[in-house]
Design a protein around this motif. Sequence first.
Motif, PDB file in Angstrom:
ATOM      1  N   VAL A  41       1.114  -1.364   0.023  1.00 27.86           N
ATOM      2  CA  VAL A  41      -0.068   0.103   0.222  1.00 27.86           C
ATOM      3  C   VAL A  41       0.698   1.323  -0.270  1.00 27.86           C
ATOM      4  O   VAL A  41       0.784   2.555  -0.646  1.00 27.86           O
ATOM      5  CB  VAL A  41      -1.140   0.109   0.919  1.00 27.86           C
ATOM      6  N   ARG A  54      -4.585   7.829 -10.078  1.00 27.41           N
ATOM      7  CA  ARG A  54      -5.188   6.436  -9.549  1.00 27.41           C
ATOM      8  C   ARG A  54      -6.070   5.530  -9.825  1.00 27.41           C
ATOM      9  O   ARG A  54      -6.363   5.375 -10.142  1.00 27.41           O
ATOM     10  CB  ARG A  54      -6.382   7.822  -8.594  1.00 27.41           C
ATOM     11  N   PHE A  55      -5.204   4.634  -8.838  1.00 26.08           N
ATOM     12  CA  PHE A  55      -5.247   2.785  -9.482  1.00 26.08           C
ATOM     13  C   PHE A  55      -6.727   2.716  -8.539  1.00 26.08           C
ATOM     14  O   PHE A  55      -7.289   2.756  -7.677  1.00 26.08           O
ATOM     15  CB  PHE A  55      -4.754   1.969  -8.986  1.00 26.08           C
ATOM     16  N   ALA A  57      -9.481  -0.143  -6.668  1.00 30.62           N
ATOM     17  CA  ALA A  57      -8.581  -1.211  -5.877  1.00 30.62           C
ATOM     18  C   ALA A  57      -8.251  -2.986  -6.756  1.00 30.62           C
ATOM     19  O   ALA A  57      -7.371  -3.336  -5.907  1.00 30.62           O
ATOM     20  CB  ALA A  57      -9.850  -1.591  -5.066  1.00 30.62           C
ATOM     21  N   ILE A  60      -5.045  -2.396  -7.936  1.00 32.75           N
ATOM     22  CA  ILE A  60      -3.876  -2.635  -6.932  1.00 32.75           C
ATOM     23  C   ILE A  60      -3.606  -3.757  -6.294  1.00 32.75           C
ATOM     24  O   ILE A  60      -2.486  -4.016  -6.322  1.00 32.75           O
ATOM     25  CB  ILE A  60      -4.871  -1.630  -5.316  1.00 32.75           C
ATOM     26  N   SER A  61      -5.079  -4.476  -6.447  1.00 34.13           N
ATOM     27  CA  SER A  61      -4.921  -6.245  -5.750  1.00 34.13           C
ATOM     28  C   SER A  61      -3.820  -6.606  -7.181  1.00 34.13           C
ATOM     29  O   SER A  61      -3.554  -7.779  -6.699  1.00 34.13           O
ATOM     30  CB  SER A  61      -6.133  -6.095  -5.276  1.00 34.13           C
TER      31      SER A  61
END
Lengths: 80, 584
Positions: A41, A54-55, A57, A60-61
């Motif tokens: 994170v 801005r990614f 969620a 990001i995962s």
Amino acid sequence: MTKTNRSLEEIVSAVLQVAVEDVVDEATPETLKSWNSLNHVHVVLAIEEVFGVRFSAEEISSVRRIADFRRVLRKSGITS
Amino acid sequence: MSFLGATLRWREISNSQRPGQLNVAVLASFTLDPLVPYLGVELDKAGLAARISVGPYQQIVQECLSDRSSTAQLAPQVLIAWARFEELWRGQPVPLTDPISRYRESAMEQLEILIEACRRWRSTLLYVLPAIPELSPLGIGDALNPTGVFSTATQIRETLRTRLIQEQGALILDAERILRDLGSERSYDERLNALAHIPYTNLFFERVAVGLTRVIAMDRRAAKKVVVVDADNTLWGGVVGEVGTAGIDLHSNGPGEAYRSFQTFLLQLRRAGMLLALCSKNAEQDVWEVFARTDMILRREHLSAWRINWQPKAQNIEEIARELGLGLDSCVFIDDDPVQIGEVQRAHAEVACLRMPADPCNWMAMVKDTDVFDRFPPTPEDGVRAHHQDAEKQRANLMRVSQTLDEYRTSLNVEVSICPAAETDVERLTQLIQKTNQFNLNCRRRSRREVCELLQNDRFLIRLVRATDRFGDYGIVGAFVIWSESDRATLDTFLLSCRAIGRGIEDAMLACCQELIGSPRQLLATLEECPRNEPARMFFARYGLSSCGALTRLEAAAWPGHIKRKLATHEDVERGDPGVSMRE
């Protein structure tokens, strides 16, 4: 295309406290020991700020190795 | 500051291993690791080098119940605790129709456990008062529901606040205030909450770090005591020397109204315990003519000092500080002219300077973003401080007409009462300990928590000194603390507010110390040299403490004949030991 002072490798290296040379496309949480879930994170926060993106969620995962950061950045029009 | 920038800077600070580190532990109901670099950097900027440890996530109660927990092992000086309603209420429906008590209990139980742990660990509790959750099943209709989300959270917040205020030494940062400043869109990050239980944005954490640092600094430093303001284009629109009294803008429609609201704010500061002073490059007559206008809100009688002349402002501020018996580090200076601000700042780095914005309507941003007005709620002494200054002027007049110092002292009709300090005196005692510079044996500073500990230890004899004279009540102006052992007693703290120095009250205090410990025990003290405590050094030299740094026996002091010893009031007796003030 956005230009920044820091490269993706430099950001990851700075947050994870590993050598820049170790931040290769194939690097994963297994090869970079400090790449734990919390630092994941922290890396995301730093990348978002530096590149002004801005990614989601899901993005990001979906990152499992360094090349994946490059892939999601490319989706935002950034070549890193 | 960027998250990466803060992370790198914080790493640098942590590795520098500077001495005097403040030990801070953080416990939260969610992941708040991103706060740490911001907090470390902010504390460092405030001159508070810290070590910060984050306890395990969602383990506030578990960490506090055991003295073997990782948090307990750290023995933190400051314990920051932050439990959000979202987690406190997890596992039950959000407030809708159930009584508030159903939601209040979990929050209050947790707070009691935190308070108890901080007592055992001797930590200062810094409680983050949680923000009101944003989601309600009624949408905008939540406002009509007395048992809804907003109402329930608001009432619990007030119950928490009330309980925290009762706990001496506990501190509060209100998360709602930060959320309101930033707006919820810029504060919440639902992605990171879903991925890592990090509910807030970097920006929010950065603001929280600033807020936490301000609260910690407020607890450890003396508040500012005087605001020195410029006149033209600061208190009113226009330059009186150019446009004349009538040309000055104080109109109720337009920029003049902004100056008037700024004047109202200055009066609020005065009520909160700050003194007001004026520093203006003008002809004095012109300035007083503007002050005589009926649309001025600030009146001449509100000013405790002024310098209206053509001298450099740095010099004027120095004179004002001296006149009021204050240090330059107690001064705030507000001016619209950056050149004046620059000059003052260069001459006196310790003066906090604020620039009145070119558009006076923006004055509120100037005062909101600064920490120079941060202070605890006023003690009774703060409320009457400005009146003390008026009485002081009358005393100065009496001094002028008196033939000798003795005559002056006698005609003042000073009365002194000395009483044991009670729990309710913590605020005032802490304030005296933190602020008193000139008449202070050793300038030993203590936080509110440390003062509470003193009060709980019977080996310390703690007395407060109250004085009055013909011009008014000084309030609680002095204090002393004696460390009492079977064969001897040591003066731990001995201080008197500068406005009460030189009237024999200090001799009365010392006489009282010696009576309290009783012969044949000796009273010892170590005098320390501090930046401004020359008056104390001169006083103690009269009683045998001629050099600093050595533990020395104090010579006998006698209660001065011109000071009346006031009997303890009924209220004092109620507070417990009637103390020496009962003994005539």
